[in-house]
Write an enzyme that holds these catalytic residues in place. Structure first.
Site, mmCIF file in Angstrom:
data_model
loop_
_atom_site.group_PDB
_atom_site.id
_atom_site.type_symbol
_atom_site.label_atom_id
_atom_site.label_comp_id
_atom_site.label_asym_id
_atom_site.label_seq_id
_atom_site.Cartn_x
_atom_site.Cartn_y
_atom_site.Cartn_z
ATOM 1 N N LEU A 1 0.816 -1.216 0.000
ATOM 2 C CA LEU A 1 0.000 0.000 0.000
ATOM 3 C C LEU A 1 0.850 1.266 0.000
ATOM 4 C CD1 LEU A 1 -2.969 -0.862 2.357
ATOM 5 C CD2 LEU A 1 -2.848 -0.991 -0.125
ATOM 6 N N GLY B 1 5.742 4.305 3.816
ATOM 7 C CA GLY B 1 5.829 5.589 4.508
ATOM 8 C C GLY B 1 7.222 5.807 5.047
ATOM 9 N N ALA B 2 7.367 6.882 5.796
ATOM 10 C CA ALA B 2 8.674 7.167 6.367
ATOM 11 C C ALA B 2 8.988 6.170 7.474
ATOM 12 C CB ALA B 2 8.691 8.584 6.916
ATOM 13 N N GLU B 3 7.935 5.773 8.217
ATOM 14 C CA GLU B 3 8.129 4.932 9.387
ATOM 15 C C GLU B 3 8.184 3.453 9.055
ATOM 16 O OE1 GLU B 3 8.081 4.903 13.087
ATOM 17 O OE2 GLU B 3 9.247 6.629 12.475
ATOM 18 N N ALA B 4 7.260 3.032 8.218
ATOM 19 C CA ALA B 4 7.094 1.599 8.025
ATOM 20 C C ALA B 4 6.487 1.308 6.658
ATOM 21 C CB ALA B 4 6.172 1.050 9.111
ATOM 22 N N ILE C 1 3.446 -0.650 4.698
ATOM 23 C CA ILE C 1 2.104 -1.170 4.965
ATOM 24 C C ILE C 1 1.733 -2.077 3.807
ATOM 25 C CG2 ILE C 1 -0.272 -0.580 5.522
ATOM 26 C CD1 ILE C 1 1.524 0.967 7.320
ATOM 27 N N LYS D 1 1.828 -4.221 9.083
ATOM 28 C CA LYS D 1 2.681 -3.040 9.211
ATOM 29 C C LYS D 1 4.026 -3.484 9.762
ATOM 30 C CE LYS D 1 3.278 1.445 11.253
ATOM 31 N NZ LYS D 1 2.670 2.684 11.660
ATOM 32 N N ASP E 1 1.926 11.944 15.969
ATOM 33 C CA ASP E 1 2.130 12.266 14.550
ATOM 34 C C ASP E 1 0.778 12.572 13.913
ATOM 35 O OD1 ASP E 1 3.418 12.697 12.159
ATOM 36 O OD2 ASP E 1 3.675 10.581 11.679
#
Lengths: 199, 329
Positions: free
Chosen positions: A8, A11-14, A16, A25, A112
């Site tokens: 999907l 992102g910056a963090e993880a 998905i 995630k 966030d």
């Protein structure tokens, strides 16, 4: 049986991933930072995130249902909807205010609060990505939480003053200490370097 | 034949470096500078201003002489109007006003932070990047939207360069500490956990600096330098990456004097590779404070009509980049 897998977002963090109707995630390692820092951050953030998503849901804020947690991966419910950053208006902003009020009443800081981390699915607004969330009942932490959202309004959306006003209305409805926090938000804004409007 | 572009003289002197340059649309035609280096301790605003006043004549003389050799006809005088040390800003502004009046050309007040961004965009030829701006006094993640450079995240206390310098001074290193810390960190044997402070999109360095100072009591300098850099830079890169993800932009531009740190560049580069983004950084000479960035931004402002009368040219020591109406994009 063939499994259906769709990436999907990264992102910056993880990352998905949607696998058989379930969201996975996972916090992939970041090569740019030292292994020691990377592992510490990923492990801590995964564990806390799963716990906070569940807690937020109990407090009345729509969040995905958690199915399982292992190492740096969370399995959870897939929310089929549209990111609020694409559809935000004053009405939705007021409802965001109500949700954040519930969250803060429960002692949870999202960490966030951007309009990328909110999904409109049917009639409900879901808060997602609790990757930077934590428990804290201090005015300061709540203030920073709201400040981040206001920064997003300002940096990504037109008419941010109207959006902020609408948020404030909703926030006051569900959270009794709203005014203390909103006052603190003003002070936090003045802390960034060189702010001209000091309190 | 190429249409002759206007030339602008720019003067920078917000802090340690007095620097002047002449640019036109296509290149830096001439430059001259004189840097203030404290004998001991850190930058003292008054001492820096005295340095600028002492060397102003020579620097302006040099840059104008070089410009003349290249047939540059000055169309405007630009100066850094802020943010910066008040005494330094006033010294530079005085010189700029005098030059503008005597040459009878428009005066332009340039925001120092915006100038760092614009010279980078120009030299790296990158249209719409997310910007990580890191210097002594400033640490910000910015992105352009709708007439302004918006600040996505910034330091809640001191700039990363200032943090490095403060720690460096405590460790007995001479100002500026940053480059020496980078050098010493290469010899480190292990990492020690230090406070990693990202609050929303903002970061904070003063607690980290204190913890690093305290760590010197029981750990070798090499390891503390290494741990300091790794922790602080990871915070900066994390927020930069999130700005990239949030805006959907595909390019990163590094700006400001701390941009010269090769470990920071390496980390940004790695992050960009992993996200299929492109990493841009101008030559070090144009990341540190320099006159060319003021001249070039002055040229952009001149062409969009953003000129000042002398009466309105008071310096702005607390001038934020998100206050600037970007008239040239």
């Amino acid at each position: 049986m063939e499994m259906k897998r769709v990436m999907l977002t990264s992102g910056a963090e993880a990352t998905i991933e949607l696998r058989d109707g379930i969201i996975l995630k996972s916090r992939a390692p970041k090569r740019y930072r030292l292994k020691e820092i990377d592992e510490r951050l990923r492990r801590e953030r995964t564990k806390i995130e799963a716990k906070l998503i569940a807690e937020a849901r109990k407090s009345g804020v729509p969040t995905p249902i958690i199915y399982d947690v292992m190492n740096c991966e969370i399995q959870m419910e897939y929310i089929d909807g549209v990111q609020l950053k694409h559809v935000l208006d004053a009405n939705l902003s007021e409802r965001i205010g109500e949700l954040v009020g519930l969250l803060h009443t429960a002692g949870i800081i999202h960490g966030d609060l951007t309009t990328s981390n909110m999904i409109l699915a049917g009639e409900r607004i879901y808060l997602i990505d609790f990757g930077l969330a934590y428990f804290d009942q201090s005015t300061e932490a709540r203030g920073v939480d709201v400040h981040v959202l206001f920064q997003t309004f300002e940096s990504t959306h037109g008419g941010h003053e109207t959006l902020i006003k609408a948020f404030t209305r909703g926030y006051r409805k569900t959270f009794k200490d709203a005014d203390d926090v909103l006052q603190r938000v003003k002070e936090i804004e003045s802390r960034g370097r060189y702010r001209t409007e000091r309190l | 034949m190429r249409r002759k572009s206007k030339c602008v003289l720019g003067i920078e002197g917000t802090a340690w470096n007095l620097s002047a340059a002449i640019v036109d649309q296509s290149r830096v035609i001439a430059s001259a500078e004189s840097s203030y280096h404290p004998v001991e301790g850190g930058l003292h605003p008054r001492a820096a201003a005295q340095h600028h006043a002492t060397h102003m004549e020579q620097v302006i003389h040099d840059v104008l002489a070089k410009g003349k050799k290249n047939n540059a006809k000055i169309s405007a005088v630009a100066f850094s109007i802020g943010p910066g040390f008040g005494p330094c800003l006033r010294t530079v502004a005085t010189a700029a006003r005098a030059l503008s009046l005597s040459m009878n050309v428009p005066l332009i007040g340039v925001n120092h932070c915006i100038a760092h961004i614009e010279i980078g965009r120009w030299l790296c030829n990158v249209a719409d990047p997310v910007i990580l701006y890191v210097s002594g006094a400033n640490s910000q993640v910015l992105s352009y939207r709708n007439g302004k450079y918006r600040i996505f995240g910034e330091t809640l206390d001191i700039g990363i360069g200032n943090a490095l310098d403060k720690f460096g001074r405590y460790a007995g290193l001479q100002h500026p500490g940053g480059p020496k810390i980078e050098e010493i960190a290469r010899k480190a044997k292990c990492y020690m956990p230090l406070p990693y402070v990202v609050k929303g999109m903002d970061f904070s360095f003063s607690g980290l600096t204190t913890a690093a100072k305290d760590a010197l009591a029981h750990a070798p300098l090499e390891d503390v330098c290494h741990s300091f850099q790794e922790t602080a830079f990871a915070m900066l890169v994390e927020v930069t990456e999130r700005a990239l993800a949030h805006t959907g932009k595909k390019d990163i531009l590094l700006a400001g004097g701390v941009g010269a740190n090769s470990r920071l560049m390496e980390m940004l580069n790695t992050m960009c590779q992993d996200r299929s983004a492109k990493f841009f950084a101008p030559d070090k000479a144009y990341m540190k404070d320099n006159g060319a960035m003021i001249a070039y931004t002055g040229l952009l402002m001149l062409e969009s009509g953003a000129v000042l009368s002398v009466e309105d040219s008071a310096v702005r020591p607390n001038y934020r980049p998100d206050e600037v109406e970007v008239t040239w994009r």
